[in-house]
Scaffold this active site. Structure first.
Site, short mmCIF file in Angstrom:
data_model
loop_
_atom_site.label_atom_id
_atom_site.label_comp_id
_atom_site.label_asym_id
_atom_site.label_seq_id
_atom_site.Cartn_x
_atom_site.Cartn_y
_atom_site.Cartn_z
N GLY A 170 0.83 -1.19 0.00
CA GLY A 170 0.00 0.00 0.00
C GLY A 170 0.86 1.23 0.00
N ASN A 197 -5.83 -5.39 7.86
CA ASN A 197 -5.57 -5.78 6.47
C ASN A 197 -6.64 -6.79 6.08
OD1 ASN A 197 -3.17 -7.98 4.87
ND2 ASN A 197 -4.54 -6.53 3.94
N GLY A 198 -7.33 -6.51 5.00
CA GLY A 198 -8.39 -7.41 4.54
C GLY A 198 -9.61 -6.61 4.16
#
Ligand code: AMP
Length: 496
Positions: free
Chosen positions: A61, A137-138
Site C-alpha cells: 500500500g 488488512n483485509g
C-alpha cells in the site's frame, strides 16, 4: 503481427466501448484495499521499528501510512499521505511517537472523495472497554449491512472504511473487557481480516477463521512483533516465531503471549494471489518461499504452455521469478529485455486510470539490443484490465521483436476480490469478457496462454485443486467465493 490485426483490434476497441459495461479508462468507482500491518510491543524504539517495518511492507500500500504508539497510558499518532520513507523519515516524527509499543498501517491508494486523512489507519477510539488503536488488512464483506444497522441505532461514523464497523461493534458490545468485546465484535463481521490492536496494556493480533490474509509473529530482544510478511521482520533483524493461525487471537501483555481460538473453526483459505503477486518474493508464508513458489509457477507454465522462441523476458518486477522458472524449464535463455524504472510506484497503486496508463510508460523501457530480431516470450504474473500487457507488447514490437508470445503465470483473472485485494469489478476484467484468443488480439500478441488452475496448485506443491474443498481462496481465478459476500452489490458504496 497477425494479419489484419489493426482492423481486428479496432473491432475489439469498438466492442469494449459499446459493451453494456463499457470499459472506461477514467472510471474511478472501484475502491482499492490491500494493506500492510506492523506492530511491536516491549521495545524502547517501538516507533522507529514500526517505520522500518512499514517501509518493508510498502508494496502492500502506497497511498498513505499511519502509526499510533502508546506509553502505557497516552497514545501518540502520526498519519500521512505518501510513502513511509518520505513521510516518516524525520527524527522529530519518530521522537514524537513515544512509548514502548506501536502499531502501523500502510494504506492502498483510493480515489476521489475517499482520499481523506481520516481514512488512514490505525483507527483510534476511546470506548467503554478502554482505549484502542486498530490496524486492519483485509476486507469485511458485510460491512455495509452492519454500518447501516449501527447508524440506525445511533453510531456516528467518521470514515468510509469497512474497518470502522469493528470500532462501533466494540463500543456497543456489552461484554466486560477489551478482549471479550473484540471477540464479540469480530464474531459479527464476515470476510477477511488480519488485525493488530493496541491498548495501553496489550497488543492483540487476530486472523479471520479462514486466514485469508497473512499475519506473522516475530521477536526482537524480547519484544513481540506482529506483521503482514516476514520481510518486515528481516528489515529489523527480528526472529520469525510463527504465523498467527487462522481464527487465532493472540494477546501479548507483560512479555507473555496468550493464544485463544474464540471463533467457530472454518477451513483455511489463504489467498493464493498473495503467492502469485502480492507478497514480496523474499517473504515466506506457510513455510513456502514466495520466490520459489513463483519460480515453480514459471516451471509449470513452461511445461503446460511451451512455445519455440529465442529469449524469455520478464515484465519486471512481477514476472521475474516465474520467467526464471520458465527459462530453466524450457532451456530458452532468460534476458532482461525490459528495464524497469524503480522510481515509479506500482502502476495499479496510482489513483486514476489516466495516470495508470501514463505510469506504464514511465515505468518500463525496452532493452532494444536484447529484443531486436528475436522471437520473444514475455512473462507476467497476471492480466487484469490488459493495460500493462498491451503497452508492453507494443513496446517490444517497436523494439524490433519478430514474434511476441505472452505467457501468464496464473490463470485468467475472472472474478473481483472481495477479501482485500484491489481488483476492478468483473465487467472490467479482460478475461471475464473475452476469450483468450480475443485477449491475444487485444494485447497484440502472436500467442497468449495462462497457467491452468491445477498447474497453479501443482506449483504450490499440491497434486491439483481439490474441487470439493479448494485448498486456497482462488476466487479471482475460479469465481468460487469461499466466504459469503453479503454486500456484493453495495460494498463498494463505502470503502470495503
Ligand atoms: P493490467 O494492466 O490491468 O492488466 O494489470 C496487470 C498488471 O498489474 C500485472 O503486471 C500485475 O503484475 C499487476 N497487478 C495485478 N493485480 C494487481 C493488484 N491487485 N494490484 C496491483 N497490481 C496488480
Amino acid at each position: 503481427m497477425p494479419k489484419n490485426f489493426t482492423i481486428k483490434r479496432n473491432n475489439i476497441d469498438k466492442i469494449l466501448n459499446t459493451h453494456p459495461f463499457s470499459y472506461n479508462p477514467d472510471d474511478q468507482e472501484h475502491l482499492k484495499e490491500e494493506c500492510g500491518v506492523f506492530g511491536i510491543i516491549g521495545n524502547s524504539e517501538a516507533a522507529a521499528h514500526t517505520v522500518l517495518g512499514l517501509h518493508a511492507l510498502q508494496h502492500r500500500g502506497q497511498e498513505g501510512a499511519g502509526i499510533i504508539s502508546c506509553d502505557t497510558e497516552k497514545f501518540y499518532k502520526h498519519m500521512a499521505f505518501g510513502k513511509v520513507g518520505d513521510k516518516f523519515n524525520k527524527a522529530s516524527i519518530i521522537k514524537s511517537l513515544e512509548g514502548d509499543s506501536a502499531i502501523g498501517h500502510n494504506r492502498y491508494s483510493t480515489s476521489g472523495g475517499q482520499k481523506q486523512i481520516a481514512n488512514i489507519q490505525p483507527l483510534f477510539a476511546e470506548m467503554g472497554c478502554g482505549k484502542m488503536a486498530l490496524a486492519h488488512n483485509g476486507n469485511l464483506t458485510n460491512a455495509v449491512t452492519l454500518r447501516k444497522q449501527l447508524i440506525k441505532t445511533g453510531s456516528i461514523f467518521s470514515t468510509t472504511m469497512d474497518s470502522e464497523v469493528v470500532i462501533h461493534l466494540l463500543a456497543t458490545s456489552k461484554k466486560g473487557n477489551v478482549t471479550d468485546c473484540l471477540i464479540d465484535a469480530l464474531t459479527q463481521v464476515q470476510g477477511a481480516y488480519s488485525m493488530i490492536a493496541l491498548t495501553p496494556e496489550a497488543m492483540i493480533g487476530v486472523r479471520d477463521p479462514h486466514g485469508v490474509r497473512p499475519l506473522m509473529l516475530g521477536m526482537l530482544d524480547g519484544a513481540y512483533i506482529l506483521c503482514s510478511e516476514t520481510c518486515a521482520l528481516d528489515i529489523i533483524a527480528a526472529e520469525f516465531v510463527r504465523e498467527i493461525e487462522p481464527g487465532e487471537m493472540v494477546i501479548i501483555k507483560d512479555g507473555e503471549i496468550q493464544s485463544l481460538k474464540p471463533f467457530e473453526k472454518a477451513p483455511s483459505k489463504f489467498c493464493i494471489f498473495e503467492y502469485v503477486y502480492f507478497s514480496r518474493p523474499d517473504s515466506i508464508i506457510n513455510d513456502r518461499s514466495l520466490y520459489n513458489a513463483r519460480k515453480n509457477m514459471g516451471i509449470e507454465l513452461a511445461k503446460e504452455m511451451p512455445v519455440g522462441a529465442d529469449v524469455v523476458i520478464p515484465v519486471p518486477d512481477s514476472g521475474v521469478a516465474s520467467a526464471i522458472g520458465y527459462s530453466q524449464q524450457s532451456g530458452i535463455p532468460f534476458e532482461l529485455g525490459i528495464i524497469r524504472n524503480h522510481y515509479v510506484g506500482r502502476t495499479f497503486i496510482e489513483p486514476t486510470d489516466s495516470i495508470r496508463h501514463l505510469g506504464v510508460k514511465l515505468k518500463h523501457n525496452a532493452n532494444k539490443p536484447i529484443i531486436e530480431g528475436k522471437k520473444v516470450i514475455l512473462i507476467d504474473d497476471s492480466i487484469v484490465r490488459g493495460t500493462t500487457s498491451r503497452k508492453i507488447v507494443d513496446m517490444v514490437r517497436a523494439a524490433g521483436a519478430k514474434e511476441v508470445h505472452m505467457r501468464i503465470s496464473s490463470p485468467p483473472t475472472i472474478g473481483p476480490c472481495f477479501y482485500g485485494v484491489d481488483t476492478p469489478t468483473k465487467d472490467k476484467l479482460l478475461a471475464s469478457r473475452m476469450s483468450v484468443d480475443d485477449m491475444a488480439e487485444y494485447i497484440n500478441a502472436d500467442s497468449l496462454s495462462f497457467l491452468s488452475v491445477d498447474a497453479l496448485y501443482r506449483a504450490m506443491g499440491e497434486t491439483k485443486r481439490n474441487n470439493d474443498m479448494p485448498q486456497y481462496c482462488d476466487a479471482c481465478f475460479t469465481d468460487e467465493y469461499p466466504i459469503e459476500v453479503v454486500d456484493k452489490n453495495s460494498n463498494r458504496a463505502i470503502e470495503c
